[in-house]
Design an enzyme around this catalytic site. Structure first.
Site, PDB file in Angstrom:
ATOM      1  N   HIS A 137       3.264  -0.008   5.038  1.00 17.35           N
ATOM      2  CA  HIS A 137       3.250   0.138   3.143  1.00 17.35           C
ATOM      3  C   HIS A 137       1.424   1.084   3.216  1.00 17.35           C
ATOM      4  O   HIS A 137       1.088   0.604   4.668  1.00 17.35           O
ATOM      5  CB  HIS A 137       2.591  -1.264   2.892  1.00 17.35           C
ATOM      6  CG  HIS A 137       4.362  -1.581   1.512  1.00 17.35           C
ATOM      7  ND1 HIS A 137       4.154  -0.667   0.569  1.00 17.35           N
ATOM      8  CD2 HIS A 137       4.397  -2.839   1.601  1.00 17.35           C
ATOM      9  CE1 HIS A 137       5.092  -1.928  -0.021  1.00 17.35           C
ATOM     10  NE2 HIS A 137       5.396  -2.616   0.466  1.00 17.35           N
ATOM     11  N   CYS A 193       2.202   5.204   1.594  1.00 14.70           N
ATOM     12  CA  CYS A 193       1.721   5.408   0.692  1.00 14.70           C
ATOM     13  C   CYS A 193      -0.560   6.197   1.213  1.00 14.70           C
ATOM     14  O   CYS A 193      -0.606   5.525   2.234  1.00 14.70           O
ATOM     15  CB  CYS A 193       1.841   4.662  -0.487  1.00 14.70           C
ATOM     16  SG  CYS A 193       2.862   4.047  -1.623  1.00 14.70           S
TER      17      CYS A 193
END
Length: 201
Positions: A137, A193
Protein backbone atom coordinates in the site's frame (compact mmCIF):
# COMPACT_ATOMS: atom_id res chain seq x y z
CA UNK A 1 16.81 42.59 -0.04
CA UNK A 2 16.71 39.19 1.65
CA UNK A 3 18.83 36.38 0.27
CA UNK A 4 17.64 32.78 0.13
CA UNK A 5 20.03 29.92 -0.72
CA UNK A 6 19.17 28.04 -3.90
CA UNK A 7 20.27 24.47 -4.46
CA UNK A 8 21.09 23.94 -8.18
CA UNK A 9 19.77 20.77 -9.81
CA UNK A 10 22.18 17.82 -10.18
CA UNK A 11 24.62 18.30 -13.05
CA UNK A 12 24.17 22.08 -13.22
CA UNK A 13 27.67 23.55 -13.09
CA UNK A 14 29.11 27.05 -13.41
CA UNK A 15 27.68 28.94 -16.39
CA UNK A 16 24.41 26.98 -16.43
CA UNK A 17 21.20 29.00 -16.43
CA UNK A 18 18.26 27.68 -14.42
CA UNK A 19 14.71 28.89 -13.89
CA UNK A 20 13.64 29.62 -10.34
CA UNK A 21 10.71 31.21 -8.51
CA UNK A 22 11.57 34.17 -6.28
CA UNK A 23 10.68 33.18 -2.68
CA UNK A 24 9.68 36.77 -1.88
CA UNK A 25 7.57 37.95 -4.83
CA UNK A 26 6.76 34.47 -6.25
CA UNK A 27 7.68 35.58 -9.79
CA UNK A 28 9.62 33.25 -12.11
CA UNK A 29 13.10 34.37 -13.05
CA UNK A 30 16.35 32.97 -14.43
CA UNK A 31 19.74 32.87 -12.73
CA UNK A 32 23.24 31.96 -13.86
CA UNK A 33 25.30 29.65 -11.65
CA UNK A 34 28.75 31.02 -10.82
CA UNK A 35 31.75 29.56 -9.03
CA UNK A 36 34.27 26.85 -9.68
CA UNK A 37 33.22 23.48 -11.01
CA UNK A 38 33.54 20.66 -8.50
CA UNK A 39 35.88 17.99 -9.85
CA UNK A 40 34.08 14.83 -10.87
CA UNK A 41 34.89 11.50 -9.31
CA UNK A 42 36.76 9.15 -11.67
CA UNK A 43 34.57 6.71 -13.54
CA UNK A 44 34.77 3.18 -12.12
CA UNK A 45 37.01 0.86 -14.10
CA UNK A 46 34.56 -2.05 -14.02
CA UNK A 47 31.18 -3.16 -12.71
CA UNK A 48 30.62 -2.43 -9.05
CA UNK A 49 28.95 -4.42 -6.34
CA UNK A 50 25.24 -5.26 -6.45
CA UNK A 51 22.61 -5.01 -3.75
CA UNK A 52 18.85 -5.46 -3.89
CA UNK A 53 16.05 -5.00 -1.37
CA UNK A 54 12.65 -6.53 -2.20
CA UNK A 55 9.65 -5.77 0.02
CA UNK A 56 6.21 -7.34 -0.38
CA UNK A 57 3.32 -6.88 2.05
CA UNK A 58 -0.10 -8.54 1.83
CA UNK A 59 -1.27 -7.15 5.22
CA UNK A 60 -2.78 -10.57 5.85
CA UNK A 61 -5.70 -10.66 8.28
CA UNK A 62 -6.27 -6.91 8.18
CA UNK A 63 -9.06 -4.85 6.65
CA UNK A 64 -6.63 -3.61 3.97
CA UNK A 65 -5.37 -7.04 2.92
CA UNK A 66 -3.84 -7.51 -0.53
CA UNK A 67 -3.17 -10.75 -2.38
CA UNK A 68 -0.28 -10.54 -4.82
CA UNK A 69 2.48 -8.53 -3.16
CA UNK A 70 4.49 -11.43 -1.73
CA UNK A 71 4.31 -13.16 -5.12
CA UNK A 72 5.67 -9.96 -6.69
CA UNK A 73 8.78 -10.27 -4.52
CA UNK A 74 9.23 -13.91 -5.53
CA UNK A 75 8.93 -12.99 -9.22
CA UNK A 76 11.38 -10.09 -8.98
CA UNK A 77 13.81 -12.32 -7.06
CA UNK A 78 13.70 -14.86 -9.89
CA UNK A 79 14.14 -12.09 -12.46
CA UNK A 80 17.27 -10.80 -10.75
CA UNK A 81 18.84 -14.20 -10.05
CA UNK A 82 17.82 -16.21 -13.12
CA UNK A 83 17.66 -13.59 -15.87
CA UNK A 84 20.24 -11.04 -14.72
CA UNK A 85 22.41 -13.49 -12.74
CA UNK A 86 22.56 -11.45 -9.54
CA UNK A 87 24.03 -13.52 -6.70
CA UNK A 88 21.36 -14.47 -4.13
CA UNK A 89 23.76 -13.34 -1.40
CA UNK A 90 23.35 -9.70 -2.49
CA UNK A 91 19.52 -9.75 -2.30
CA UNK A 92 17.45 -9.19 0.84
CA UNK A 93 13.72 -9.85 0.98
CA UNK A 94 11.14 -8.67 3.51
CA UNK A 95 7.63 -10.16 3.36
CA UNK A 96 4.85 -10.62 5.89
CA UNK A 97 4.75 -14.37 5.30
CA UNK A 98 8.19 -14.70 6.95
CA UNK A 99 8.35 -16.16 10.46
CA UNK A 100 11.80 -14.68 11.10
CA UNK A 101 11.05 -11.31 12.73
CA UNK A 102 14.20 -9.78 11.19
CA UNK A 103 12.69 -10.40 7.74
CA UNK A 104 9.25 -9.00 8.51
CA UNK A 105 8.52 -5.73 6.59
CA UNK A 106 8.17 -3.57 9.70
CA UNK A 107 9.06 0.10 9.60
CA UNK A 108 12.27 -0.54 11.55
CA UNK A 109 13.36 -3.41 9.28
CA UNK A 110 12.58 -1.52 6.07
CA UNK A 111 14.53 1.54 7.23
CA UNK A 112 17.50 -0.56 8.38
CA UNK A 113 17.61 -2.41 5.07
CA UNK A 114 17.31 0.79 3.04
CA UNK A 115 20.45 1.96 4.85
CA UNK A 116 22.14 -1.32 3.94
CA UNK A 117 20.98 -0.95 0.33
CA UNK A 118 22.64 2.44 -0.02
CA UNK A 119 25.75 1.80 2.06
CA UNK A 120 26.42 -1.94 2.03
CA UNK A 121 28.73 -3.15 4.76
CA UNK A 122 31.51 -0.63 4.13
CA UNK A 123 29.98 2.31 2.25
CA UNK A 124 28.75 2.82 -1.30
CA UNK A 125 31.28 3.12 -4.11
CA UNK A 126 31.14 4.54 -7.65
CA UNK A 127 29.90 1.79 -9.95
CA UNK A 128 27.72 0.06 -7.35
CA UNK A 129 24.30 -1.02 -8.64
CA UNK A 130 21.27 -1.13 -6.34
CA UNK A 131 17.67 -2.21 -6.83
CA UNK A 132 14.70 -1.44 -4.53
CA UNK A 133 11.29 -2.99 -5.06
CA UNK A 134 8.23 -2.31 -2.89
CA UNK A 135 4.85 -3.95 -3.44
CA UNK A 136 2.11 -2.96 -1.01
CA UNK A 137 0.00 0.00 0.00
CA UNK A 138 1.00 3.58 -0.73
CA UNK A 139 -0.68 6.67 0.64
CA UNK A 140 -0.16 10.38 1.31
CA UNK A 141 0.47 12.51 4.39
CA UNK A 142 0.52 16.27 4.84
CA UNK A 143 3.95 17.77 4.25
CA UNK A 144 4.88 19.59 7.48
CA UNK A 145 7.59 21.63 5.72
CA UNK A 146 5.32 22.93 2.96
CA UNK A 147 7.74 21.93 0.18
CA UNK A 148 5.45 19.66 -1.82
CA UNK A 149 3.59 21.25 -4.72
CA UNK A 150 0.33 19.58 -3.65
CA UNK A 151 1.08 19.94 0.06
CA UNK A 152 1.35 16.17 0.53
CA UNK A 153 4.19 13.71 1.03
CA UNK A 154 3.89 10.33 -0.67
CA UNK A 155 4.31 7.33 1.63
CA UNK A 156 4.69 3.57 1.71
CA UNK A 157 2.97 1.53 4.42
CA UNK A 158 5.03 -1.01 6.39
CA UNK A 159 3.19 -3.97 7.86
CA UNK A 160 3.04 -2.20 11.25
CA UNK A 161 1.99 1.19 9.87
CA UNK A 162 -0.91 1.49 12.31
CA UNK A 163 1.48 1.55 15.28
CA UNK A 164 4.81 2.63 13.75
CA UNK A 165 3.55 5.03 11.07
CA UNK A 166 4.18 5.39 7.36
CA UNK A 167 7.52 5.96 5.62
CA UNK A 168 7.56 9.17 3.56
CA UNK A 169 9.23 9.88 0.25
CA UNK A 170 11.58 12.29 2.04
CA UNK A 171 12.68 9.53 4.41
CA UNK A 172 13.26 7.03 1.59
CA UNK A 173 15.36 9.60 -0.26
CA UNK A 174 17.39 10.40 2.85
CA UNK A 175 18.07 6.71 3.53
CA UNK A 176 18.60 5.30 0.04
CA UNK A 177 19.43 8.13 -2.36
CA UNK A 178 21.32 10.89 -0.57
CA UNK A 179 24.25 8.65 0.53
CA UNK A 180 25.00 7.48 -3.02
CA UNK A 181 28.24 8.68 -4.65
CA UNK A 182 28.59 9.75 -8.26
CA UNK A 183 28.36 6.86 -10.77
CA UNK A 184 26.43 4.64 -8.37
CA UNK A 185 23.11 3.49 -9.85
CA UNK A 186 19.84 2.92 -8.02
CA UNK A 187 16.78 1.47 -9.76
CA UNK A 188 13.48 1.72 -7.86
CA UNK A 189 10.22 -0.09 -8.63
CA UNK A 190 7.29 1.02 -6.46
CA UNK A 191 4.14 -1.03 -7.04
CA UNK A 192 1.73 0.99 -4.90
CA UNK A 193 -0.62 3.95 -4.95
CA UNK A 194 0.87 7.47 -5.18
CA UNK A 195 4.19 6.08 -6.44
CA UNK A 196 4.77 8.64 -9.19
CA UNK A 197 6.92 10.86 -6.97
CA UNK A 198 7.69 8.19 -4.40
CA UNK A 199 11.31 9.31 -4.02
CA UNK A 200 10.60 13.04 -4.16
CA UNK A 201 13.31 13.59 -6.79
Amino acid sequence: GAHSPIAPPPGAGPGARIGVVCPSCKKPTEICITGTAKPSAPRPAGPGRRRALLVGINYAGSRVALKGCVNDVKNIYRLLTETYRWPPSCIRTLTDEERDQSRQPTRRNIEANLKWLANGDDGARPGDMMFFHFSGHGAQREDPRGLEEDGMNETILPVDFQSAGMITDDEITELAVSPLPEYAKLTVLLDCCHSGTGLDL
